[in-house]
Design an enzyme around this catalytic site. Structure first.
Site, PDB file in Angstrom:
ATOM      1  N   SER A   9       0.970  -1.210  -0.045  1.00 13.45           N
ATOM      2  CA  SER A   9       0.043   0.134  -0.030  1.00 13.45           C
ATOM      3  C   SER A   9       0.970   1.315  -0.022  1.00 13.45           C
ATOM      4  O   SER A   9       1.772   1.383   1.012  1.00 13.45           O
ATOM      5  CB  SER A   9      -0.968   0.048   1.347  1.00 13.45           C
ATOM      6  OG  SER A   9      -1.391   1.224   1.468  1.00 13.45           O
ATOM      7  N   HIS A  32      -1.201  -1.498  -4.132  1.00 11.85           N
ATOM      8  CA  HIS A  32      -2.764  -1.010  -3.378  1.00 11.85           C
ATOM      9  C   HIS A  32      -2.916   0.383  -3.389  1.00 11.85           C
ATOM     10  O   HIS A  32      -1.786   0.950  -2.639  1.00 11.85           O
ATOM     11  CB  HIS A  32      -2.814  -1.843  -2.181  1.00 11.85           C
ATOM     12  CG  HIS A  32      -4.024  -1.717  -1.361  1.00 11.85           C
ATOM     13  ND1 HIS A  32      -5.025  -2.470  -1.756  1.00 11.85           N
ATOM     14  CD2 HIS A  32      -4.199  -0.820  -0.434  1.00 11.85           C
ATOM     15  CE1 HIS A  32      -5.873  -2.171  -0.612  1.00 11.85           C
ATOM     16  NE2 HIS A  32      -5.451  -1.150  -0.142  1.00 11.85           N
ATOM     17  N   ASP A  34      -4.880   3.604  -1.893  1.00 12.53           N
ATOM     18  CA  ASP A  34      -6.012   3.670  -1.017  1.00 12.53           C
ATOM     19  C   ASP A  34      -6.525   5.132  -1.240  1.00 12.53           C
ATOM     20  O   ASP A  34      -5.977   6.231  -1.132  1.00 12.53           O
ATOM     21  CB  ASP A  34      -5.357   3.674   0.597  1.00 12.53           C
ATOM     22  CG  ASP A  34      -5.225   2.264   0.920  1.00 12.53           C
ATOM     23  OD1 ASP A  34      -6.145   1.421   0.893  1.00 12.53           O
ATOM     24  OD2 ASP A  34      -4.033   2.129   1.362  1.00 12.53           O
ATOM     25  N   MET A  36      -9.306   8.011   0.152  1.00 17.19           N
ATOM     26  CA  MET A  36      -9.973   8.384   1.355  1.00 17.19           C
ATOM     27  C   MET A  36     -10.613   9.877   1.004  1.00 17.19           C
ATOM     28  O   MET A  36     -10.133  10.646   0.557  1.00 17.19           O
ATOM     29  CB  MET A  36      -9.109   8.448   2.587  1.00 17.19           C
ATOM     30  CG  MET A  36      -8.477   7.089   2.701  1.00 17.19           C
ATOM     31  SD  MET A  36      -7.642   6.812   4.448  1.00 17.19           S
ATOM     32  CE  MET A  36      -6.796   5.390   4.105  1.00 17.19           C
ATOM     33  N   HIS A  65      -8.570   0.709  -3.838  1.00 25.00           N
ATOM     34  CA  HIS A  65      -9.300   0.570  -2.430  1.00 25.00           C
ATOM     35  C   HIS A  65      -9.935   1.841  -2.291  1.00 25.00           C
ATOM     36  O   HIS A  65      -9.226   2.757  -1.821  1.00 25.00           O
ATOM     37  CB  HIS A  65      -8.566  -0.048  -1.388  1.00 25.00           C
ATOM     38  CG  HIS A  65      -9.197  -0.090  -0.080  1.00 25.00           C
ATOM     39  ND1 HIS A  65      -8.654  -0.381   1.155  1.00 25.00           N
ATOM     40  CD2 HIS A  65     -10.557  -0.315   0.228  1.00 25.00           C
ATOM     41  CE1 HIS A  65      -9.495  -0.410   2.116  1.00 25.00           C
ATOM     42  NE2 HIS A  65     -10.632  -0.413   1.554  1.00 25.00           N
ATOM     43  N   MET A  67     -12.164   3.989  -0.230  1.00 26.08           N
ATOM     44  CA  MET A  67     -12.752   4.258   1.172  1.00 26.08           C
ATOM     45  C   MET A  67     -13.448   5.555   1.035  1.00 26.08           C
ATOM     46  O   MET A  67     -13.091   6.592   1.576  1.00 26.08           O
ATOM     47  CB  MET A  67     -11.904   4.326   2.253  1.00 26.08           C
ATOM     48  CG  MET A  67     -11.289   2.892   2.488  1.00 26.08           C
ATOM     49  SD  MET A  67      -9.720   2.715   3.570  1.00 26.08           S
ATOM     50  CE  MET A  67      -8.569   2.986   1.955  1.00 26.08           C
ATOM     51  N   MET A 136     -11.436  -6.116   5.835  1.00 29.66           N
ATOM     52  CA  MET A 136     -10.475  -5.341   6.802  1.00 29.66           C
ATOM     53  C   MET A 136     -10.061  -5.950   7.925  1.00 29.66           C
ATOM     54  O   MET A 136     -11.061  -6.167   8.789  1.00 29.66           O
ATOM     55  CB  MET A 136     -11.276  -4.114   6.643  1.00 29.66           C
ATOM     56  CG  MET A 136     -11.653  -2.893   5.570  1.00 29.66           C
ATOM     57  SD  MET A 136     -10.137  -2.547   4.726  1.00 29.66           S
ATOM     58  CE  MET A 136      -9.112  -1.870   5.949  1.00 29.66           C
ATOM     59  N   ASP A 174      -6.427  -6.676   4.502  1.00 35.31           N
ATOM     60  CA  ASP A 174      -5.823  -5.274   4.562  1.00 35.31           C
ATOM     61  C   ASP A 174      -5.895  -4.674   6.087  1.00 35.31           C
ATOM     62  O   ASP A 174      -6.915  -4.552   6.647  1.00 35.31           O
ATOM     63  CB  ASP A 174      -6.558  -4.322   3.561  1.00 35.31           C
ATOM     64  CG  ASP A 174      -6.049  -2.982   3.554  1.00 35.31           C
ATOM     65  OD1 ASP A 174      -5.017  -2.564   3.780  1.00 35.31           O
ATOM     66  OD2 ASP A 174      -6.654  -2.024   2.603  1.00 35.31           O
TER      67      ASP A 174
HETATM   68  C1  DX5 Z   1      -6.004   1.395   5.998  1.00 32.05           C
HETATM   69  C2  DX5 Z   1      -5.834   1.274   4.323  1.00 32.05           C
HETATM   70  C3  DX5 Z   1      -4.602   0.210   4.308  1.00 32.05           C
HETATM   71  C4  DX5 Z   1      -3.329   0.916   4.810  1.00 32.05           C
HETATM   72  C5  DX5 Z   1      -2.843  -0.477   5.501  1.00 32.05           C
HETATM   73  O1  DX5 Z   1      -7.389   2.035   5.948  1.00 32.05           O
HETATM   74  O2  DX5 Z   1      -6.719   0.778   3.707  1.00 32.05           O
HETATM   75  O3  DX5 Z   1      -4.535  -0.247   3.047  1.00 32.05           O
HETATM   76  O4  DX5 Z   1      -2.442   1.285   3.983  1.00 32.05           O
HETATM   77  O5  DX5 Z   1      -1.595  -0.138   6.222  1.00 32.05           O
HETATM   78  P1  DX5 Z   1      -0.720  -1.100   7.018  1.00 32.05           P
HETATM   79  O6  DX5 Z   1      -0.439  -2.200   6.403  1.00 32.05           O
HETATM   80  O7  DX5 Z   1       0.142  -0.326   7.697  1.00 32.05           O
HETATM   81  O8  DX5 Z   1      -2.028  -1.578   8.164  1.00 32.05           O
HETATM   82 ZN    ZN Z   2      -6.474  -0.394   1.911  1.00 34.81          ZN
END
Ligand code: DX5
Ligand code: ZN
Length: 220
Positions: A9, A32, A34, A36, A65, A67, A136, A174
């Site tokens: 990620s 990956h 993310d 947000m 991903h 969110m 998750m 994840d």
């Molecule tokens: C958190 C993200 C993850 C995050 C994971 O909401 O969806 O993808 O980057 O990070 P680590 O591996 O550090 O828990």
């Molecule tokens: Zn993620």
């Protein structure tokens, strides 16, 4: 032998040097990314203009991903950017099956993600509608949180339904994945592993190799 895909990620990467941070993980399976929106989760990352550049320079395909709230409105646009895979949250849509079909029609793999508090039961009979199901193992929003081992029964329940129905869906985890926690997720049936801080907290190539090795010792 079962596969173990490692998807670093870039949430834990240096955002000012994304191109070299992407080069550093070329031995991984997918990157990956993310998204947000400071609404569905209390954090904000990036949107389409940045991901277009990531898509252009990344040596490996994008596992997105989302969110973000109102996935019905936004997710197809991310698929149109040329993602390999687009995963939206079950909690952010009223009709996950319709949305997954739209993403597949655009040509991306469609994933559905479940927050820790979301039950798997409604999805067990419709797994064929998705290419990936993301369990998750932290509350979404931030990297570097502790792995929630109490999500393993939910993962195992989904893996059992996958086997029972003979469906080729990828089961992704994840949050909090490290060399110490990945084995539990393998045992529960995951095949695709997101790791942010575990990869970028050291030399990425080495960390990816260590995660692969740790996963393989548990793969049956
Ligand atoms: C958190 C993200 C993850 C995050 C994971 O909401 O969806 O993808 O980057 O990070 P680590 O591996 O550090 O828990
Ligand atoms: Zn993620």
């Amino acid at each position: 032998m079962t596969v173990a895909r490692i998807n670093p990620s870039i949430l834990s990467a240096d955002f000012v040097n994304l191109q070299s941070e992407l080069e550093a993980i070329r031995s991984a399976d997918y990157v990956h990314v993310d998204f947000m929106d400071n609404h569905f989760v209390p954090n904000l990352t990036m949107g389409p203009p940045i991901v277009e550049r990531i898509q252009a320079v990344s040596p490996i395909p994008l596992d997105m991903h989302l969110m973000i709230a109102d996935a019905d409105r936004w997710a197809p646009g991310y698929a149109e950017l040329g993602a390999f895979s687009v995963t939206f949250h079950a909690e952010a849509t009223d009709d996950p099956v319709a949305l997954a079909r739209r993403i597949r029609d655009i040509g991306a793999r469609a994933g559905v993600a479940l927050k820790p508090g979301t039950e798997a039961t409604p999805y067990l009979e419709i797994l064929h509608e998705f290419d990936q199901l993301l369990v998750m193992t932290v509350e979404p929003g931030f990297g570097g949180q502790a792995f929630m081992a109490n999500m393993m029964p939910k993962l195992a329940q989904i893996a059992e339904a996958k086997r029972r129905h003979g469906i080729d869906i990828w089961l992704q985890v994840d949050g909090g994945i490290t060399v110490d926690t990945i084995g539990q997720a393998v045992e529960a049936g995951a095949d695709t592993f997101v790791a942010g801080s575990a990869v970028y907290g050291g030399v990425p190539e080495e960390r990816i190799a260590e995660l692969r090795a740790a996963a393989q010792t548990h793969v049956h």
